[in-house]
Write an enzyme that holds these catalytic residues in place. Structure first.
Site, PDB file in Angstrom:
ATOM      1  CG  ASP A  77      -1.793   1.167   1.382  1.00 28.05           C
ATOM      2  OD1 ASP A  77      -2.803   1.181   0.662  1.00 28.05           O
ATOM      3  OD2 ASP A  77      -1.518   2.079   2.202  1.00 28.05           O
ATOM      4  CD  GLU A 118      -2.083   2.346  -3.678  1.00 26.98           C
ATOM      5  OE1 GLU A 118      -1.433   2.543  -2.648  1.00 26.98           O
ATOM      6  OE2 GLU A 118      -3.175   2.897  -3.885  1.00 26.98           O
TER       7      GLU A 118
END
Ligand code: NOJ
Ligand code: MG
Length: 576
Positions: A222, A295
Site C-alpha cells: 500500500d 501500489e
C-alpha cells in the site's frame, strides 16, 4: 553430425526457453481484488467477512482467477476501513478469526487460487501498541514514528512543516502525552512509521515473513510513494513543500507539490529489501513464486525502477495505472494507444507487463468511461500481454452508486464538506457485491448493509448474467478462456489506433493463430482495414468474441481489409 547439432539445438532450446511455470505463474496471471467488507457477508451483520470470501471462492474459479488480493483484514478501528492497522498479526473480529483465515487458505489451495494480502507499511493505526508505546516515550518504540516538537512563531506553536495530508489539513497532529507533533500522510489516526529507524524496517519485514510462512503468495504493498519523507537536516528540521499555484484551497492535498514527502529515492531500495524477504522465503519454503504487487501513483521512470535493476530484484508487479489515471470518457483511440505504449516501450525486457483498470479507490469503469464501454475495456485488459488486475464487480459491470453526504463514511470525503465530497468519496465503488436479484443482492441476510446497495442490482448481478449469452460476465469468461491460448500467454503485441475511434491490438506467435482485438470506442459506424496496420493477417478473420453491440456472431468470418464495426462494438478476431 546433423543429428548431433539438432540435439544440441534442442537441448539449448530447452535451456534457453524455460516453460511458463518456470518463468513464474504470475507472469500471465489474472489477479482479482476483493474488498472484503463488500464481497460476501456470512454472519448477517451487513459487513462482508472471511467466511464469505471462502464461500464464494468457487465463483473466482468460475471466472478464471489465478490469485486474489484482499484489502486489509487485520485488527483495526476502521478509521480508513482497515488501512489503519492496529495489529499487523491479527485478523479483525469483524472479518473473522485466524481459524477462518486458515480455512480460507485451505479452500484456496484446493481450488488452486493464490491468496495475496494487503501490506500497509507506511502507517499503523494510532491504536497500534507500537504507537501507544512510542507516544509514551518507551525507549524501544520512541523513534518508531516521526515526532517533532514543532516551531514557535511569534510565541505560537506551529507544526514543523507546511505538509498537507492526503485526507486534507496538516500532516502533523499534536500529541498531548508526548508533547510533540506526529506525522501522518493520511488520516490523523494513521501515524506514519519512521523508515529511517532500522528497527521499523525489521519489524515490518517480520510481518511479511509471518504471513508468507502461513501460506500467502505475496502482498499488494500500500501507498509505496509515501513511505519516506526527505531526511531532516543537521538541525533536525525539514523543508516546506512548494505551492501549486493553480490550487487555492490551502487544506487540499493538491495545494502543494509533494517533492519532499513522496517518491524519495530510499523508497526504491526499500522495495528491493521487501523483495529480498520474499526471495528468502521462496528459498526456505520452495513451491511456487511469491510476489509483490506495489501500489504507487508515481512517474513512469520511478515505476520502472520498482521492477528491479541489474543487482536487485524488485516488485514483480508495479501496478500500471497509466490507463486508470489518464483515460477519461472523451479520450480517443490515439490516447489509449499512447498510454499502452508508455508501459510496453519503457518496461525492462525481461519483465511482465500488468494492467490495472479498477480498484477500491477509483471510479468504476462503467461510470468513468461509460457503461457501453465495459466490455471493450475488459477485452483490452484480458488480451493485452502479461498480468490483468480486475477489481471485484467490474466483471459484471457494476457502476458507481450515488451515496448522499449523510450516508458518506469514507474519511477522504468526510474530512471535506457537503460541496466537495463527491469529488473525493470512494464509497460509490465500495458498495456490496451483487450476487443475485434476491434480497440485499444475495450479499447478506441483514436488513441493512454497511454501504447502500446499488439500485440496479436486479439487473446487474452474477446470477442473472450467467444466463445471458452476451452479458458482461459471459464475455469476461470467454476472454478468460482465450487466455489459455499460447498466443495470448506468450505472443508478441502490436497496438495501433486506426483513427480516433478505433483501437486495435494484435497478439501473434510463430506457428500459432494470431488474435486481434478491435474496439470501436465511439458512436460512429466504422469500416477499418486491419492490413493497413498489421502484417501477416490471413485475408479472412474469424470472430472469436463479440459484444452485444455486434451484429456478427462467434465463428462468422470477415475480410481483414474491411472490418465493419457498429457503435461501441468490441470484438476479438483470429486468423483462420
Ligand atoms: C491506498 C489505499 O488503496 C487507500 O484505500 C488508503 O486510504 C490509502 N492507501 C492509505 O492507506
Ligand atoms: Mg459479516
Amino acid at each position: 553430425m546433423l543429428a548431433k547439432s539438432l540435439t544440441v539445438c534442442c537441448l539449448l532450446a530447452l535451456i534457453v526457453s524455460p516453460t511458463l511455470a518456470e518463468l513464474g505463474w504470475w507472469r500471465t496471471a489474472q489477479f482479482y481484488q476483493i474488498y472484503p467488507r463488500s464481497f460476501k457477508d456470512s454472519d448477517g451483520d451487513g459487513v462482508g467477512d472471511l467466511n464469505g470470501v471462502t464461500q464464494q471462492l468457487a465463483y473466482l474459479k468460475e471466472i478464471g482467477v489465478t490469485a486474489t488480493w484482499l484489502s486489509p483484514i487485520f485488527t483495526s478501528p476502521m478509521a480508513d476501513f482497515g488501512y489503519d492497522v492496529a495489529n499487523f498479526y491479527e485478523i479483525d473480529p469483524l472479518f473473522g478469526t485466524m481459524e477462518d483465515f486458515d480455512n480460507l487458505l485451505t479452500r484456496a489451495k484446493q481450488l488452486d487460487i493464490k491468496i495475496i494480502l494487503d501490506f500497509v507499511p507506511n502507517h499503523s493505526s494510532d491504536e497500534c501498541e507500537w504507537f501507544i508505546r512510542s507516544a509514551a516515550g518507551e525507549a524501544e518504540y520512541k523513534d518508531f514514528y516521526v515526532w517533532h516538537t514543532g516551531k514557535v512563531v511569534n510565541g505560537i506553536r506551529q507544526p514543523p512543516t507546511n505538509w498537507i495530508s492526503v485526507f486534507r489539513g496538516s500532516q502533523w497532529t499534536w500529541h498531548e502525552g508526548r508533547q510533540a507533533y506526529y506525522l501522518h500522510q493520511f488520516h490523523a489516526k494513521q501515524p506514519d512509521l519512521n523508515y529511517r529507524n532500522p528497527q521499523v524496517v525489521e519489524a515490518m519485514k517480520d510481518v511479511l515473513r509471518f504471513w508468507l510462512r502461513k501460506g500467502v503468495y505475496g502482498f499488494r504493498i500500500d501507498a509505496v510513494p509515501h513511505v519516506f519523507e526527505v531526511a531532516a537536516d543537521s538541525t533536525g528540521n525539514w523543508p516546506d513543500e512548494p505551492r501549486n499555484e493553480y490550487v487555492t484551497d490551502p487544506e487540499d492535498y493538491s495545494y502543494l507539490d509533494h517533492i519532499y514527502t513522496t517518491n524519495q529515492p530510499e523508497t526504491i531500495d526499500l522495495v528491493y529489501q521487501f523483495r529480498e524477504v520474499i526471495d528468502d522465503i521462496d528459498a526456505e519454503l520452495g513451491g511456487d513464486d511469491r510476489v509483490l504487487l506495489s501500489e504507487a501513483y508515481a512517474p513512469l521512470d520511478v515505476l520502472m525502477q520498482y521492477y528491479g535493476n541489474s543487482t536487485h530484484n524488485g516488485s514483480q508487479i508495479p501496478f500500471n495505472f497509466e490507463l486508470i489515471s489518464n483515460i477519461n470518457i472523451n479520450s480517443d483511440a490515439y490516447h489509449y494507444s499512447e498510454l499502452i505504449h508508455n508501459w510496453l516501450d519503457n518496461m525492462p525486457s525481461d519483465k511482465a507487463a500488468n494492467w490495472v483498470l479498477g480498484n477500491h479507490d477509483q471510479s468504476r469503469i462503467g461510470s468513468r468511461l461509460g457503461a457501453d464501454r465495459i466490455d471493450a475495456i475488459n477485452m483490452l485488459l484480458l488480451t493485452l500481454p502479461g498480468i490483468s488486475v480486475t477489481y471485484q464487480g467490474e466483471e459484471i459491470g457494476m457502476t458507481d452508486v450515488f451515496i448522499s453526504w449523510e450516508d458518506t463514511v469514507d474519511p477522504q470525503a468526510c474530512q471535506s464538506n457537503e460541496q466537495e465530497f463527491e469529488r473525493l468519496t470512494r464509497d460509490p465503488v465500495r458498495t456490496p457485491f451483487q450476487w443475485s436479484d434476491e434480497s440485499q443482492a444475495g450479499f447478506t441476510d441483514a436488513n441493512t448493509t454497511w454501504l447502500p446497495l446499488a439500485d440496479d442490482f436486479k439487473l446487474v448481478n452474477v446470477k442473472r448474467e450467467r444466463g445471458i449469452a452476451l452479458s458482461h460476465l459471459n464475455i469476461y469468461k470467454q476472454l478468460r478462456a482465450l487466455r489459455d491460448e499460447v498466443t495470448l500467454k506468450q505472443g508478441d503485441i502490436q497496438v495501433n489506433a486506426l483513427g480516433p475511434n478505433v483501437l486495435a491490438l494484435k497478439r501473434s506467435l510463430a506457428g500459432q493463430a494470431s488474435y486481434i482485438t478491435v474496439l470501436n470506442i465511439n458512436d460512429d459506424v466504422e469500416a477499418v482495414n486491419l492490413d493497413s496496420v498489421f502484417t501477416q493477417l490471413s485475408s479472412q478473420l474469424r470472430y472469436v468474441v463479440v459484444n452485444d453491440k455486434s451484429v456478427r456472431r462467434k465463428n462468422d468470418l470477415t475480410f481483414a481489409n474491411s472490418v465493419l464495426l457498429m457503435p461501441k462494438e468490441a470484438i476479438v478476431l483470429s486468423t483462420v
